[in-house]
Design an enzyme around this catalytic site. Structure first.
Site, mmCIF file in Angstrom:
data_model
loop_
_atom_site.group_PDB
_atom_site.id
_atom_site.type_symbol
_atom_site.label_atom_id
_atom_site.label_comp_id
_atom_site.label_asym_id
_atom_site.label_seq_id
_atom_site.Cartn_x
_atom_site.Cartn_y
_atom_site.Cartn_z
ATOM 1 N N LYS A 1 -2.429 -0.707 8.854
ATOM 2 C CA LYS A 1 -1.174 -0.033 9.201
ATOM 3 C C LYS A 1 -0.559 -0.526 10.502
ATOM 4 C CE LYS A 1 -1.349 2.741 5.648
ATOM 5 N NZ LYS A 1 -0.396 2.617 4.528
ATOM 6 N N LYS B 1 5.541 -3.337 10.991
ATOM 7 C CA LYS B 1 4.614 -4.188 10.248
ATOM 8 C C LYS B 1 5.264 -5.537 9.943
ATOM 9 C CE LYS B 1 2.443 -0.334 7.700
ATOM 10 N NZ LYS B 1 3.501 0.697 7.739
ATOM 11 N N GLU C 1 5.667 -1.119 -0.553
ATOM 12 C CA GLU C 1 6.773 -0.871 -1.482
ATOM 13 C C GLU C 1 7.921 -0.157 -0.773
ATOM 14 O OE1 GLU C 1 5.218 -0.342 -5.936
ATOM 15 O OE2 GLU C 1 4.451 1.219 -4.606
#
Length: 214
Positions: A16, A73, A159
């Site tokens: 993460k 990210k 996603e």
């Protein structure tokens, strides 16, 4: 081998928080790409294209298409993988594949197979065909996650992005492609809150997961 596979999957988790000061080993990235080329697909269609982006400015530009939560990210991982599906797949694409099959195997083109495959894909409703094409990408994506585990690459499937916006930023429509799913690969940060020592892997019990009919 069974124990190794089990161990890899037990240790795999979704990173993460990435360390922006470090990057994934390039030799492993190239090995990963080579394994993905071997992924299976229905009727060997391979109706996909993969973008691997390591340029920092480009990752930051494409991060605009990600949900706010996922934008760090995109910026901090060393590699952004964008898995795309073709938007069209019909007789032309089937023939191109079967020509490659004949070339690799040193045989004539199997016209019966060409006809069978063409009837199969062109017999679908356009919306159903696009859904089928995207499903093939997820076969590739599953192999991606397993390969990352085997290569000991920190990765996170994502996603959470706006496909239409990403398609526009990458000019995918003009290339006959559409984005389906993305992933980040890099090096986990010490501040990653999702490591297994901080967040144990949780999966439903085996007896609720599978029904074996012997």
């Amino acid at each position: 081998m069974i124990n190794t596979l089990q161990q890899v999957l037990e240790q795999r988790y979704s990173t993460k928080v990435f360390d922006a000061s470090q990057g994934a080993e390039e030799t492993k990235i190239q090995a990963l790409i080579d394994t993905l080329r071997l992924a299976p697909s229905s009727i060997n269609s391979q109706p996909w294209h993969l973008f691997v982006i390591s340029n920092a400015d480009e990752k930051a530009r494409l991060a605009k298409a990600a949900w706010d939560y996922n934008q760090p990210k995109f910026r901090d991982a060393s590699h952004l993988f964008v898995f795309c599906a073709k938007t069209e797949f019909g007789a032309e694409e089937v023939m191109e594949l079967e020509q490659l099959v004949a070339e690799v195997r040193g045989t004539d083109i199997n016209q019966d197979r060409v006809a069978l495959m063409t009837n199969y894909v062109e017999g679908m409703d356009p919306a159903d065909r696009q859904e089928w094409l995207k499903k093939q990408v997820y076969l590739l994506f599953g192999q991606f996650l397993l390969s990352c585990g085997l290569l000991e690459l920190d990765a996170c499937p994502v996603e959470g992005f706006l496909p239409d916006e990403l398609d526009k930023l990458m000019g995918l429509e003009e290339q006959g492609l559409t984005s389906v799913v993305t992933a980040l690969v890099g090096v986990r940060s010490n501040e990653d809150f999702n490591t297994l020592d901080k967040a144990a892997k949780v999966r439903i019990p085996r007896e609720r997961f599978v029904t074996e009919m012997k």
